[in-house]
Design an enzyme around this catalytic site. Structure first.
Site, PDB file in Angstrom:
ATOM      1  N   SER A  17     -22.457 -90.230   4.104  1.00 33.06           N
ATOM      2  CA  SER A  17     -22.759 -91.450   3.353  1.00 33.06           C
ATOM      3  C   SER A  17     -21.670 -91.707   2.322  1.00 33.06           C
ATOM      4  CB  SER A  17     -24.100 -91.249   2.641  1.00 33.06           C
ATOM      5  OG  SER A  17     -24.300 -92.243   1.671  1.00 33.06           O
ATOM      6  N   TYR A  60     -29.988 -86.095  -3.015  1.00 36.64           N
ATOM      7  CA  TYR A  60     -29.732 -86.577  -1.655  1.00 36.64           C
ATOM      8  C   TYR A  60     -28.222 -86.599  -1.385  1.00 36.64           C
ATOM      9  CZ  TYR A  60     -28.617 -90.044   1.897  1.00 36.64           C
ATOM     10  OH  TYR A  60     -28.043 -90.696   2.973  1.00 36.64           O
ATOM     11  N   LYS A 113     -25.467 -84.324   1.273  1.00 39.07           N
ATOM     12  CA  LYS A 113     -24.428 -84.838   2.182  1.00 39.07           C
ATOM     13  C   LYS A 113     -23.076 -84.175   1.877  1.00 39.07           C
ATOM     14  CE  LYS A 113     -27.022 -87.674   4.466  1.00 39.07           C
ATOM     15  NZ  LYS A 113     -27.409 -87.333   5.826  1.00 39.07           N
TER      16      LYS A 113
HETATM   17  P1  NAD Z   1     -34.482 -92.730   9.009  1.00 41.61           P
HETATM   18  O1  NAD Z   1     -35.374 -92.034   8.037  1.00 41.61           O
HETATM   19  O2  NAD Z   1     -34.914 -94.038   9.544  1.00 41.61           O
HETATM   20  O3  NAD Z   1     -34.167 -91.756  10.242  1.00 41.61           O
HETATM   21  C1  NAD Z   1     -34.128 -90.360  10.121  1.00 41.61           C
HETATM   22  C2  NAD Z   1     -34.988 -89.783  11.236  1.00 41.61           C
HETATM   23  O4  NAD Z   1     -34.949 -88.345  11.155  1.00 41.61           O
HETATM   24  C3  NAD Z   1     -36.456 -90.184  11.128  1.00 41.61           C
HETATM   25  O5  NAD Z   1     -36.886 -90.694  12.375  1.00 41.61           O
HETATM   26  C4  NAD Z   1     -37.199 -88.871  10.786  1.00 41.61           C
HETATM   27  O6  NAD Z   1     -38.478 -88.843  11.351  1.00 41.61           O
HETATM   28  C5  NAD Z   1     -36.269 -87.838  11.360  1.00 41.61           C
HETATM   29  N1  NAD Z   1     -36.274 -86.525  10.721  1.00 41.61           N
HETATM   30  C6  NAD Z   1     -36.179 -86.207   9.410  1.00 41.61           C
HETATM   31  N2  NAD Z   1     -36.157 -84.874   9.239  1.00 41.61           N
HETATM   32  C7  NAD Z   1     -36.248 -84.313  10.483  1.00 41.61           C
HETATM   33  C8  NAD Z   1     -36.255 -82.996  10.974  1.00 41.61           C
HETATM   34  N3  NAD Z   1     -36.190 -81.939  10.157  1.00 41.61           N
HETATM   35  N4  NAD Z   1     -36.361 -82.802  12.302  1.00 41.61           N
HETATM   36  C9  NAD Z   1     -36.444 -83.842  13.152  1.00 41.61           C
HETATM   37  N5  NAD Z   1     -36.425 -85.126  12.749  1.00 41.61           N
HETATM   38  C10 NAD Z   1     -36.320 -85.358  11.424  1.00 41.61           C
HETATM   39  O7  NAD Z   1     -33.051 -92.847   8.326  1.00 41.61           O
HETATM   40  P2  NAD Z   1     -31.785 -93.675   8.778  1.00 41.61           P
HETATM   41  O8  NAD Z   1     -31.599 -94.802   7.836  1.00 41.61           O
HETATM   42  O9  NAD Z   1     -31.822 -93.945  10.226  1.00 41.61           O
HETATM   43  O10 NAD Z   1     -30.652 -92.599   8.446  1.00 41.61           O
HETATM   44  C11 NAD Z   1     -30.185 -91.695   9.417  1.00 41.61           C
HETATM   45  C12 NAD Z   1     -29.181 -90.753   8.775  1.00 41.61           C
HETATM   46  O11 NAD Z   1     -28.144 -91.511   8.171  1.00 41.61           O
HETATM   47  C13 NAD Z   1     -29.782 -89.893   7.664  1.00 41.61           C
HETATM   48  O12 NAD Z   1     -29.185 -88.622   7.722  1.00 41.61           O
HETATM   49  C14 NAD Z   1     -29.348 -90.616   6.402  1.00 41.61           C
HETATM   50  O13 NAD Z   1     -29.233 -89.748   5.305  1.00 41.61           O
HETATM   51  C15 NAD Z   1     -27.992 -91.155   6.815  1.00 41.61           C
HETATM   52  N6  NAD Z   1     -27.597 -92.342   6.033  1.00 41.61           N
HETATM   53  C16 NAD Z   1     -28.424 -93.419   5.970  1.00 41.61           C
HETATM   54  C17 NAD Z   1     -28.063 -94.519   5.210  1.00 41.61           C
HETATM   55  C18 NAD Z   1     -28.976 -95.735   5.124  1.00 41.61           C
HETATM   56  O14 NAD Z   1     -28.757 -96.556   4.264  1.00 41.61           O
HETATM   57  N7  NAD Z   1     -29.955 -95.899   5.997  1.00 41.61           N
HETATM   58  C19 NAD Z   1     -26.864 -94.531   4.508  1.00 41.61           C
HETATM   59  C20 NAD Z   1     -26.036 -93.412   4.598  1.00 41.61           C
HETATM   60  C21 NAD Z   1     -26.418 -92.312   5.369  1.00 41.61           C
HETATM   61  C1  UD1 Z   2     -28.416 -96.589  -2.186  1.00 45.76           C
HETATM   62  C2  UD1 Z   2     -28.114 -95.130  -2.438  1.00 45.76           C
HETATM   63  C3  UD1 Z   2     -27.182 -94.595  -1.381  1.00 45.76           C
HETATM   64  C4  UD1 Z   2     -27.715 -94.895   0.014  1.00 45.76           C
HETATM   65  C5  UD1 Z   2     -27.946 -96.406   0.123  1.00 45.76           C
HETATM   66  C6  UD1 Z   2     -28.496 -96.819   1.436  1.00 45.76           C
HETATM   67  C7  UD1 Z   2     -28.221 -94.926  -4.880  1.00 45.76           C
HETATM   68  C8  UD1 Z   2     -27.468 -94.600  -6.129  1.00 45.76           C
HETATM   69  N1  UD1 Z   2     -27.510 -94.961  -3.744  1.00 45.76           N
HETATM   70  O1  UD1 Z   2     -27.209 -97.307  -2.331  1.00 45.76           O
HETATM   71  O2  UD1 Z   2     -27.052 -93.201  -1.532  1.00 45.76           O
HETATM   72  O3  UD1 Z   2     -26.774 -94.463   0.983  1.00 45.76           O
HETATM   73  O4  UD1 Z   2     -28.891 -96.787  -0.895  1.00 45.76           O
HETATM   74  O5  UD1 Z   2     -29.742 -96.227   1.681  1.00 45.76           O
HETATM   75  O6  UD1 Z   2     -29.402 -95.172  -4.927  1.00 45.76           O
HETATM   76  N2  UD1 Z   2     -30.710-104.020  -5.890  1.00 45.76           N
HETATM   77  C9  UD1 Z   2     -31.409-104.965  -6.640  1.00 45.76           C
HETATM   78  N3  UD1 Z   2     -32.770-105.002  -6.504  1.00 45.76           N
HETATM   79  C10 UD1 Z   2     -33.465-104.168  -5.667  1.00 45.76           C
HETATM   80  C11 UD1 Z   2     -32.722-103.219  -4.901  1.00 45.76           C
HETATM   81  C12 UD1 Z   2     -31.364-103.177  -5.058  1.00 45.76           C
HETATM   82  O7  UD1 Z   2     -30.830-105.719  -7.408  1.00 45.76           O
HETATM   83  O8  UD1 Z   2     -34.704-104.255  -5.602  1.00 45.76           O
HETATM   84  C13 UD1 Z   2     -29.248-103.989  -6.007  1.00 45.76           C
HETATM   85  C14 UD1 Z   2     -28.698-102.664  -6.519  1.00 45.76           C
HETATM   86  O9  UD1 Z   2     -28.625-102.654  -7.916  1.00 45.76           O
HETATM   87  C15 UD1 Z   2     -27.321-102.632  -5.835  1.00 45.76           C
HETATM   88  C16 UD1 Z   2     -27.541-103.380  -4.519  1.00 45.76           C
HETATM   89  O10 UD1 Z   2     -28.730-104.153  -4.711  1.00 45.76           O
HETATM   90  O11 UD1 Z   2     -26.393-103.369  -6.597  1.00 45.76           O
HETATM   91  C17 UD1 Z   2     -27.745-102.449  -3.325  1.00 45.76           C
HETATM   92  O12 UD1 Z   2     -28.765-101.501  -3.635  1.00 45.76           O
HETATM   93  P1  UD1 Z   2     -29.390-100.509  -2.531  1.00 45.76           P
HETATM   94  O13 UD1 Z   2     -29.751-101.294  -1.312  1.00 45.76           O
HETATM   95  O14 UD1 Z   2     -30.458 -99.725  -3.189  1.00 45.76           O
HETATM   96  O15 UD1 Z   2     -28.176 -99.580  -2.103  1.00 45.76           O
HETATM   97  P2  UD1 Z   2     -27.191 -98.701  -3.023  1.00 45.76           P
HETATM   98  O16 UD1 Z   2     -27.687 -98.575  -4.385  1.00 45.76           O
HETATM   99  O17 UD1 Z   2     -25.814 -99.213  -2.807  1.00 45.76           O
END
Ligand code: NAD
Ligand code: UD1
Length: 336
Positions: free
Chosen positions: A124, A149, A153
């Site tokens: 991430s 979190y 990573k």
């Molecule tokens: P998500 O929660 O939708 O998907 C994660 C999946 O992993 C879920 O289906 C959950 O049931 C499963 N899971 C969790 N722990 C498990 C375990 N121990 N064994 C088996 N299954 C397990 O999340 P996502 O948004 O699809 O994210 C996927 C990956 O990407 C995660 O590692 C997350 O940290 C990373 N990531 C997500 C974002 C984001 O904004 N969504 C941003 C950066 C990184």
């Molecule tokens: C957050 C996480 C990041 C994660 C990402 C996607 C933190 C510090 N970082 O990023 O680790 O990978 O989510 O899951 O939390 N905002 C509003 N109102 C809201 C929600 C958000 O104004 O109700 C604004 C925030 O201030 C920010 C932007 O929208 O400026 C994006 O926020 P968000 O979607 O939560 O993502 P990040 O904070 O970038």
């Protein structure tokens, strides 16, 4: 080629499974359904008209992971499984370290046992902490992270680098996602948090759908064009395609361990997103300006050249597409 996708029924995992199947890969999913639903498997199959092998189980359970490797010849693994809620990680750090680290360690141990050494890991942009310079490139300073979190990573990236040093036959892509939003154009799969969402797009969607009264914009006094925070939002389907390019690249060359930013390279403010969402979907999203959210940064977006040059990948969808598809999923979801 057969790919094991841990966390494959989750938001990004499900979209990646669709792209893998559409690209001719076979897919095996391991997910404990802690943050997703079983019917996602059926939806992936409906979209692609292909079959996936689904195992309900925990990636920290070594016997379970071994069972999969015994039953399938796995060529590469994409490791999504993990917890991802920033706020929750602050309240429950042990749970986050336990799940995110143990799932990775267990998986790598079994992969080693079965001589499967091709891994794509979901990292991430959070590993960059509060960036000194934007756009952020992969050589930017890492950490300090702002929550447990993010630290999981960072630690996992280090563990995987150490693994590679111990055995250079590994191929490991560390994909650093920026802000994934949107949904599959079919409307079958997307992001549907059960609780009140923390992230911007799911919150906007719930306000537009009248499940929440108004959006709280966290601060309008940042040093940005309209004072609200800027992020690099990326369509989840583009992000999913980045994983296919990583796997394809393993076939072309020995990668070693490499980090890649997966973003668009463009930054949009909170108000840019809100106004685009209202315009393209012809809906109202009432909002109020609130205090800054603790831990937030003004601006974060990616330098994307490395992924383009080395993986041949770049994001193709724009903010209009992301907003349209996020809303289409909600409308579709209600009808299912
Ligand atoms: P998500 O929660 O939708 O998907 C994660 C999946 O992993 C879920 O289906 C959950 O049931 C499963 N899971 C969790 N722990 C498990 C375990 N121990 N064994 C088996 N299954 C397990 O999340 P996502 O948004 O699809 O994210 C996927 C990956 O990407 C995660 O590692 C997350 O940290 C990373 N990531 C997500 C974002 C984001 O904004 N969504 C941003 C950066 C990184
Ligand atoms: C957050 C996480 C990041 C994660 C990402 C996607 C933190 C510090 N970082 O990023 O680790 O990978 O989510 O899951 O939390 N905002 C509003 N109102 C809201 C929600 C958000 O104004 O109700 C604004 C925030 O201030 C920010 C932007 O929208 O400026 C994006 O926020 P968000 O979607 O939560 O993502 P990040 O904070 O970038």
């Amino acid at each position: 080629m057969k790919i094991l996708v841990t966390g494959g029924t989750g938001f990004i995992g499900s979209h990646t499974c669709v792209e893998l199947l559409d690209s001719g890969y076979e897919v095996v999913i391991l997910d404990n359904l802690s943050n997703s639903q079983r019917d996602v498997v059926k939806k992936i199959q409906t979209i692609t008209q292909k079959t996936v092998h689904f195992y309900e189980g925990d990636c920290c359970d070594k016997q379970m992971v071994e069972k999969i490797f015994k039953e399938h010849h796995i060529d590469a693994v994409i490791h999504f499984a993990g917890y991802k809620a920033v706020g929750e990680s602050v309240c429950k750090p042990l749970m986050y370290y336990q799940n995110n680290l143990m799932s990775t360690l267990t998986l790598c141990e079994v992969m080693n046992q079965y001589e499967c050494k091709q891994l794509v890991f979901s990292s991430s942009a959070t590993v960059y902490g509060d960036p000194e310079i934007v756009p952020i490139d992969e050589t930017s300073k890492l950490g300090p992270t702002t929550n447990p979190y993010g630290t999981t990573k960072l630690y996992i990236e280090q563990i995987l680098r150490d693994l590679y040093v111990s055995d250079p036959s590994w191929n490991i892509a560390l994909l650093r996602y920026f802000n994934p939003i949107g949904a599959h154009a079919s409307g079958f799969i997307g992001e549907s948090p059960n609780d009140i969402p923390n992230n911007l797009m799911p919150y906007i969607v719930k306000v537009a759908n009248k499940e929440l009264p108004q959006l709280h914009v966290f601060g309008n006094d940042y040093d940005t064009h309209d004072g609200t925070g800027i992020r690099d939002y990326i369509h989840v389907v583009d992000l999913a395609k980045g994983h296919i390019c990583s796997i394809n690249n393993f076939l072309l060359e020995h990668v070693g361990v490499e980090a890649y930013n997966l973003g668009t390279g463009f930054g949009y403010s909170v108000l840019d997103v809100v106004h685009t969402f209202m315009k393209v979907n012809d809906v109202d999203v009432p909002y109020v300006i609130d205090e800054r959210r603790p831990g937030d940064i003004a601006s974060c977006y990616a330098k994307t050249e490395k992924a383009y040059q080395e993986l041949g990948w770049k994001a193709e969808k724009n903010l209009n597409d992301m907003c349209k598809d996020a809303w289409n999923y909600v409308k579709h979801f209600k009808l299912q």
